[in-house]
Design an enzyme around this catalytic site. Structure first.
Site, mmCIF file in Angstrom:
data_model
loop_
_atom_site.group_PDB
_atom_site.id
_atom_site.type_symbol
_atom_site.label_atom_id
_atom_site.label_comp_id
_atom_site.label_asym_id
_atom_site.label_seq_id
_atom_site.Cartn_x
_atom_site.Cartn_y
_atom_site.Cartn_z
ATOM 1 N N GLU A 41 -7.981 9.210 12.426
ATOM 2 C CA GLU A 41 -6.937 9.022 13.459
ATOM 3 C C GLU A 41 -5.767 10.048 13.446
ATOM 4 O OE1 GLU A 41 -3.481 5.348 13.489
ATOM 5 O OE2 GLU A 41 -4.446 5.846 11.698
ATOM 6 N N LYS A 116 -5.534 2.725 20.647
ATOM 7 C CA LYS A 116 -5.317 1.799 19.606
ATOM 8 C C LYS A 116 -4.711 0.277 20.036
ATOM 9 C CE LYS A 116 -3.507 1.844 14.924
ATOM 10 N NZ LYS A 116 -2.823 2.609 13.750
ATOM 11 N N CYS A 152 -7.882 2.409 12.898
ATOM 12 C CA CYS A 152 -7.432 2.025 11.810
ATOM 13 C C CYS A 152 -7.158 0.518 11.843
ATOM 14 C CB CYS A 152 -6.153 2.782 11.603
ATOM 15 S SG CYS A 152 -5.471 2.870 9.704
ATOM 16 N N SER A 189 -5.651 5.917 6.579
ATOM 17 C CA SER A 189 -4.917 4.740 5.715
ATOM 18 C C SER A 189 -4.565 5.427 4.570
ATOM 19 C CB SER A 189 -6.148 3.748 5.510
ATOM 20 O OG SER A 189 -5.679 2.739 4.651
ATOM 21 N N GLY A 303 11.740 19.961 -16.077
ATOM 22 C CA GLY A 303 12.335 19.860 -17.195
ATOM 23 C C GLY A 303 11.277 19.374 -18.450
ATOM 24 N N SER A 305 11.462 17.234 -21.943
ATOM 25 C CA SER A 305 12.159 16.725 -22.911
ATOM 26 C C SER A 305 11.664 16.292 -23.921
ATOM 27 C CB SER A 305 12.770 15.593 -22.112
ATOM 28 O OG SER A 305 11.696 14.512 -21.956
ATOM 29 N N GLY A 306 10.279 16.661 -24.072
ATOM 30 C CA GLY A 306 9.519 16.137 -25.068
ATOM 31 C C GLY A 306 9.276 14.577 -25.262
ATOM 32 N N GLY A 307 9.450 13.907 -23.810
ATOM 33 C CA GLY A 307 9.140 12.799 -23.450
ATOM 34 C C GLY A 307 7.804 12.366 -22.916
ATOM 35 N N ASP A 309 7.346 10.767 -19.891
ATOM 36 C CA ASP A 309 7.300 11.313 -18.551
ATOM 37 C C ASP A 309 7.376 12.451 -17.955
ATOM 38 O OD1 ASP A 309 7.742 8.243 -18.067
ATOM 39 O OD2 ASP A 309 9.899 8.782 -18.287
ATOM 40 N N SER A 310 8.095 13.655 -18.881
ATOM 41 C CA SER A 310 7.841 14.839 -18.380
ATOM 42 C C SER A 310 6.469 15.526 -18.771
ATOM 43 C CB SER A 310 9.064 15.564 -18.887
ATOM 44 O OG SER A 310 9.014 15.531 -20.417
ATOM 45 N N THR A 410 11.113 14.051 -12.625
ATOM 46 C CA THR A 410 10.038 13.248 -13.817
ATOM 47 C C THR A 410 10.353 11.663 -14.011
ATOM 48 O OG1 THR A 410 11.426 14.034 -15.708
ATOM 49 C CG2 THR A 410 9.462 15.486 -14.902
#
Length: 568
Positions: A41, A116, A152, A189, A303, A305-307, A309-310, A410
């Site tokens: 599409e 469409k 679609c 899609s 960044g 952070s030591g966590g 997520d990052s 993050t």
């Protein structure tokens, strides 16, 4: 007849570049012996073009590019190309000025145009803003094969599959009544968790119901917050999968239509992902890669952070762009634990990325000095904690500006939902990579990454999450356990359950009340967040349209009628 499926990754608005991709696919299709080539599409302009469609010069340029493409294509190959077509009667009859269209190109000419019929206006879709719906079934004949054309959303209205109709007509049923030999659907899609499997089950239902072979062609790649997974496929009239293209990658595959049996034959079948974690990982890697490249960034900074997520964002960025193109910056404060630095450095070593350490203690003292008179007589609190985050955000933005890097945010979905994030601090960035990934899912993906060896250091996965903005701080000082929080958020945001229903599922009324109010109050933050990659069916992005200034009583006083005997 051999039919080629071109699973393309267009760039929005790059008409010459997208036309070149179609032309190259056509040349490969001819070499493989194909008679018909299918593209997604709006393959000529890329999906979604959004308000570029309001620019008449853009629409005009697309028309000229289509005509030139028709002349450039191999003359003996028929090609279906996604484009837009002006609604020349709109100034007389009313309605929108454009049609979302498919053009049949052959022998140097535009032979037919198809419109469409069903225009979605839910979630991330806003097609009624631009397009007028087509009113007639779309079909053509090629080498004695009668082919129905859908675009679609045209296939997402089977009342037997859904239990209801969302639109007055079912284009698939209309084509079956016409007795077509084959139905093709040309799509763009967007991806969400589990959607590739859902599409296959939906089309299988339609193929079996109407005893109709079907070919589904999907766009691949990422455009802004939307990721397109590809996974184009074909079904025979019994609903069996005859062909499947790759996921999260461009591809060109062929499927044979047997003239005698009037059905599709078995072709190549690329495997689906082995786990939900692998699927989401591939989506996020593609999302980062395409966002960076299409916005003309070659390197990213974030960044560390030591966590967790990052750590996950760094791993995604490394897979997307290569270790040499990722810079991780550690910015410890006097409140940072020893393991925050050591864990971040261990992660950087595992990934092979460059890391830099920029301590922020002296900068914090400078802020304290500047604000000392104004803050005199007050206690240390959230304002001071957030200054640390904003110092880090400023440093990261300075690096991004200086070297032309893309700054990756993050924060995860759980934090974004309840506002456990800092404006102009950790929310800084050009792309929020995991903004649609709940915290519990972050851990699941990280454990999946470590299935064959350590990528994410083990201590990152076992220590208590903490922003480390004051001594001994952990996330659960401010939030419910993430297992509890994420279940409440899933029920409230995705499943649209009421407060009463969430409590009935076993959650503490006081916790539910607080979480719902936090979600409502954090709307002003989300509105200012960078675009976040969408991997669920309810993301804080294009499809999220909540008011900032709102006093809906069901949110403000979620449990007025519920006795409260416990506390957080």
């Amino acid at each position: 007849m051999k039919i080629a499926i071109a699973q393309l990754n267009p760039t929005i608005g790059d008409l010459p570049g997208n036309a070149q991709k179609i032309l190259e696919a056509a040349q490969q299709a001819v070499q493989s012996g194909a008679r018909l080539l299918l593209t997604p599409e709006l393959s000529l302009c890329g999906y979604p073009p959004r308000d570029l469609l309001l620019n008449p010069s853009f629409v005009s340029a697309m028309s000229m590019t289509l005509q030139q493409l028709a002349r450039d294509l191999p003359p003996k190959l028929a090609v279906l190309v996604g484009t837009v077509e002006p609604n020349t009667k709109s100034h007389i009859t009313g309605g929108k000025s454009l049609f979302n269209s498919i053009a049949l190109l052959e022998s140097g000419k535009v032979k037919q145009i198809f419109y469409k019929r069903l225009l979605p206006t839910y979630d991330v879709f806003d097609e009624d803003r631009y397009f007028e719906p087509g009113l007639q079934p779309n079909h053509f004949t090629l080498d004695d094969i009668h082919i129905g054309v859908t675009i679609c959303e045209d296939l997402w209205n089977d009342e037997e599959f859904w239990g209801k109709r969302s639109y007055a007509v079912n284009p698939i049923a209309d084509l079956a009544i016409l007795g077509v030999d084959l139905i093709v659907n040309l799509s763009a899609s967007p991806y969400s968790d589990g959607k590739p499997q859902f599409r296959e089950s939906m089309l299988k239902h339609s193929a079996v119901r109407f005893q109709q072979p079907m070919i589904y062609v999907n766009q691949v790649g990422s455009n802004d917050d939307l990721i397109f997974d590809g996974y184009s496929f074909a079904l025979n009239g019994q609903g069996e999968i005859m062909c499947r293209a790759r996921g999260f990658a461009t591809d060109l595959v062929n499927v044979e239509f047997n003239d005698k049996q009037r059905d599709l034959e078995l072709s190549s079948l690329m495997p689906a992902c082995e786990s939900a974690e692998e699927e989401v990982w591939q989506a996020l890697v593609l999302g980062v890669k395409d966002y960076a490249l299409k916005c003309r960034f070659s390197k990213v900074v974030l960044g560390l952070s030591g966590g967790v997520d990052s750590a996950l964002v760094a791993a995604i960025a490394t897979a997307a762009l290569g270790k040499e193109n990722v810079l991780g910056v550690l910015m410890p404060s006097p409140y940072s634990s020893e393991h925050s630095v050591s864990d971040a450095l261990a992660l950087g070593k595992n990934l092979g990325i460059q890391t830099k350490i920029l301590p922020i203690g002296e900068l914090m003292q400078g802020f304290d000095h500047s604000l000392a008179d104004l803050f005199a007589g007050t206690e240390f609190g959230i304002a001071e904690e957030n200054i640390q985050s904003r110092i880090r955000g400023n440093l990261l933005m300075a690096i991004a500006n200086k070297f032309g890097y893309l700054l990756l945010s993050t924060g995860n979905k759980s934090e974004m939902a309840v506002g456990y994030c800092t404006l102009y601090g950790d929310m800084n960035g050009g792309l929020a990579v995991i903004a649609d990934v709940p915290k519990t899912r972050v851990y699941q993906i990280c454990h999946w990454l470590n299935r064959n060896g350590e990528v994410i250091p083990q201590n990152i996965l076992t220590k208590a999450p903490s922003a480390e903005l004051k001594p001994g701080q952990v996330d659960q000082d401010s939030l419910p356990p993430y297992e509890v929080l994420d279940d409440i958020l899933q029920r409230f945001i995705h499943d649209h359950e009421s407060a009463t229903q969430i409590v009935a599922a076993g959650h503490n009324p006081m916790i539910v009340d607080r979480v719902i109010q936090m979600v409502a109050r954090a709307e002003f933050k989300r509105r200012q967040a960078p675009p976040g990659l969408k991997i669920t069916d309810r993301a804080f992005g294009t499809g999220w349209r909540m008011p900032i200034a709102s006093s809906w009583v069901a949110i403000k006083n979620a449990y007025q009628a519920i006795p409260i005997s416990t506390s957080i």
